[in-house]
Scaffold this motif. Sequence first.
Motif, PDB file in Angstrom:
ATOM      1  N   GLU A  32      55.589  12.318  36.942  1.00  0.00           N
ATOM      2  CA  GLU A  32      55.275  12.300  38.322  1.00  0.00           C
ATOM      3  C   GLU A  32      53.593  12.937  38.447  1.00  0.00           C
ATOM      4  O   GLU A  32      52.726  12.287  39.284  1.00  0.00           O
ATOM      5  N   SER A  87      49.519   6.233  41.061  1.00  0.00           N
ATOM      6  CA  SER A  87      50.602   5.198  40.754  1.00  0.00           C
ATOM      7  C   SER A  87      51.987   6.199  41.188  1.00  0.00           C
ATOM      8  O   SER A  87      51.791   7.323  41.651  1.00  0.00           O
ATOM      9  N   LYS A  88      53.200   5.521  40.915  1.00  0.00           N
ATOM     10  CA  LYS A  88      54.444   6.224  41.086  1.00  0.00           C
ATOM     11  C   LYS A  88      55.413   6.162  40.078  1.00  0.00           C
ATOM     12  O   LYS A  88      55.246   4.971  39.348  1.00  0.00           O
ATOM     13  N   ALA A 102      51.501  10.103  37.095  1.00  0.00           N
ATOM     14  CA  ALA A 102      51.334   8.878  37.904  1.00  0.00           C
ATOM     15  C   ALA A 102      50.689   9.248  39.147  1.00  0.00           C
ATOM     16  O   ALA A 102      49.717   8.259  39.599  1.00  0.00           O
ATOM     17  N   ARG A 103      50.453  10.438  39.593  1.00  0.00           N
ATOM     18  CA  ARG A 103      49.599  10.810  40.501  1.00  0.00           C
ATOM     19  C   ARG A 103      48.304  10.809  40.224  1.00  0.00           C
ATOM     20  O   ARG A 103      47.398  10.415  41.106  1.00  0.00           O
TER      21      ARG A 103
END
Length: 235
Positions: A187, A195-196, A190-191
């Motif tokens: 996560e 993105s996620k 992704a941050r």
Amino acid sequence: MKQNLVPTLILSLAIIIAGYFVGQTYVAGKKLDRTVVVKGLAEREVKADIATWPLELTVSGNELGQLQKTLEQQTKILQDFFAGLAFTEDELTVGAPTIQDNRALLYGGQNAYNQDRYIAKVDFNLRTTKIDKMSEAMYKVPSIVGQGLVIGSKNTWQPVTYIYTKLNEVKPEMIEEATKNAREAAEKFARDSGSKVGKIKSANQGYFSITDLDQNSGVMKKVRIVSTLEFYIED
């Protein structure tokens, strides 16, 4: 002439539609290709639940009859010592004695006549779940040495071996924690990339390792697992 154009138009339309779906499939496939591989760690400090102490009793003499009598007496002293510390007969294993004739050794030479002819040895093995009692026994065993017993640990570097056997009790919780830590790492990635995190694409549980927390005793153990997970990344 118009009749000849109809099949051509149908074929062209079919190619355009097929190309569209192929393109969409390619785009979807590229999205599925976006993944991140992360590792998740979980550790626990646990106490050993089984202790094993291999010992050796040595007796020497020149008469086999007296040697046997002394061996029986000293074996009884040792058994009574452990019984006095609440160890049972099932926890203390006594091996068969071995007897060595020094004069029968070809390489003994004249020195074989300057020492006791016979040397008898008996192996004892104390295996117990009473971890605290084992520590007490190690502390008190010198008291019976004063009764003439020549006794020593077979493993001089680490006399007692401590084992942790309840891995299955902590395994599910540790796997869950390692997975959670891996997702947190994904996560964060992704941050940082705007993105996620999506679903898990693949997961490798890894293997559990159990090591001594303290090299001097070995009573406390460290259980460790590193899991490797691959997550899909979505916009």
